[in-house]
Design an enzyme around this catalytic site. Structure first.
Site, PDB file in Angstrom:
ATOM      1  N   VAL A 173       1.326   5.913  -9.882  1.00  0.00           N
ATOM      2  CA  VAL A 173       0.527   4.907  -9.161  1.00  0.00           C
ATOM      3  C   VAL A 173      -0.383   4.132 -10.120  1.00  0.00           C
ATOM      4  O   VAL A 173      -1.095   4.725 -10.931  1.00  0.00           O
ATOM      5  CB  VAL A 173      -0.325   5.608  -8.066  1.00  0.00           C
ATOM      6  N   HIS A 178      -4.120  -4.825  -9.451  1.00  0.00           N
ATOM      7  CA  HIS A 178      -5.002  -3.737  -9.025  1.00  0.00           C
ATOM      8  C   HIS A 178      -6.451  -4.131  -9.328  1.00  0.00           C
ATOM      9  O   HIS A 178      -6.728  -4.641 -10.424  1.00  0.00           O
ATOM     10  CB  HIS A 178      -4.631  -2.442  -9.761  1.00  0.00           C
ATOM     11  N   MET A 181       0.789  -1.235   0.000  1.00  0.00           N
ATOM     12  CA  MET A 181       0.000   0.000   0.000  1.00  0.00           C
ATOM     13  C   MET A 181       0.825   1.291   0.000  1.00  0.00           C
ATOM     14  O   MET A 181       0.301   2.350   0.282  1.00  0.00           O
ATOM     15  CB  MET A 181      -0.949  -0.001   1.212  1.00  0.00           C
TER      16      MET A 181
END
Ligand code: GRF
Length: 215
Positions: free
Chosen positions: A143, A108, A89
């Site tokens: 990200v 994801h 995370m």
């Protein structure tokens, strides 16, 4: 057969780690997990890896660069060839990401590039999409970005909430991640112009409609 040496980075539950470990129990699976690193002492996945005798370590994530330096030592120490992020995370140090370019993958729970970042299942429901799913991709410094290796499509339902949709996607993650790692370990995956090509790739023949026809 020499099996690809995999290191897994986790922060919590570790169900994807467990799915990868389950795949590796089969000695014909072309990869094996040689290192698990967690940034949290209490990550349940860590205890599971330890109980299976996998070399495991905690690196508290106080500073991005310090974490990267310690992780690098651990992963190199185990001669890791592929890093799998599995519910890790934290945003990784950009130099670390570059050092593992095309040798580090992430899973994801959305069909990227839709819904990167936090709580993608909740955001998919809020957007009213009929399908979402999960994606395994090579990691880039941004990200949840990078060349897509594999995706699975999961339908949404009118009575879904975040928990029910997350559970439905998660069960498919547990199939998709071992598949993607297998393809990499078999040497069938390469990045060309920042897109993934897979040797022997076969496309699904069907289109999915949601709602189904006829209604
Ligand atoms: C998964 O949904 C994964 O896609 C996301 O974080 C969650 C981790 O779950 N990156 P677990 O720790 O593998 O159970």
């Amino acid at each position: 057969m020499s099996r690809l040496r995999v290191g897994v980075l986790i922060s919590g539950r570790g169900s994807n780690l467990r799915a990868l470990m389950a795949a590796c129990v089969d000695t014909t699976y072309p990869a094996r997990i040689v290192s698990v690193v967690s940034d949290r002492v209490k990550a349940p996945g860590l205890a599971f890896a330890q109980s299976a005798g996998i070399c495991s370590a905690v690196i508290p994530h106080h500073a991005r660069q310090a974490f990267a330096a310690q992780a690098e030592v651990l992963l190199r120490g185990q001669r890791v060839e592929l890093v799998c992020l599995a519910g890790f995370m934290r945003v990784l140090d950009a130099a670390f990401v570059e050092a593992w370019r095309d040798r580090m993958v992430n899973i994801h729970p959305s069909l990227l590039p839709a819904f990167p970042g936090l709580r993608p299942q909740s955001r998919a429901l809020a957007a009213g999409v009929r399908f979402t799913g999960c994606t395994v991709h090579f990691v880039r410094p941004e990200v949840d970005a990078g060349p897509i290796i594999a995706q699975a499509v999961v339908p949404t339902r009118p009575d879904d909430d975040e928990a029910s949709l997350s559970a439905r996607i998660l069960s498919v993650e547990h199939r998709l991640y071992p598949l993607a790692v297998r393809l990499i370990a078999e040497g069938r995956v390469r990045v060309v112009a920042d897109k993934v090509e897979i040797d022997g790739w076969r496309a699904p023949k069907i289109a999915l409609l949601n709602p189904c026809e006829p209604l």
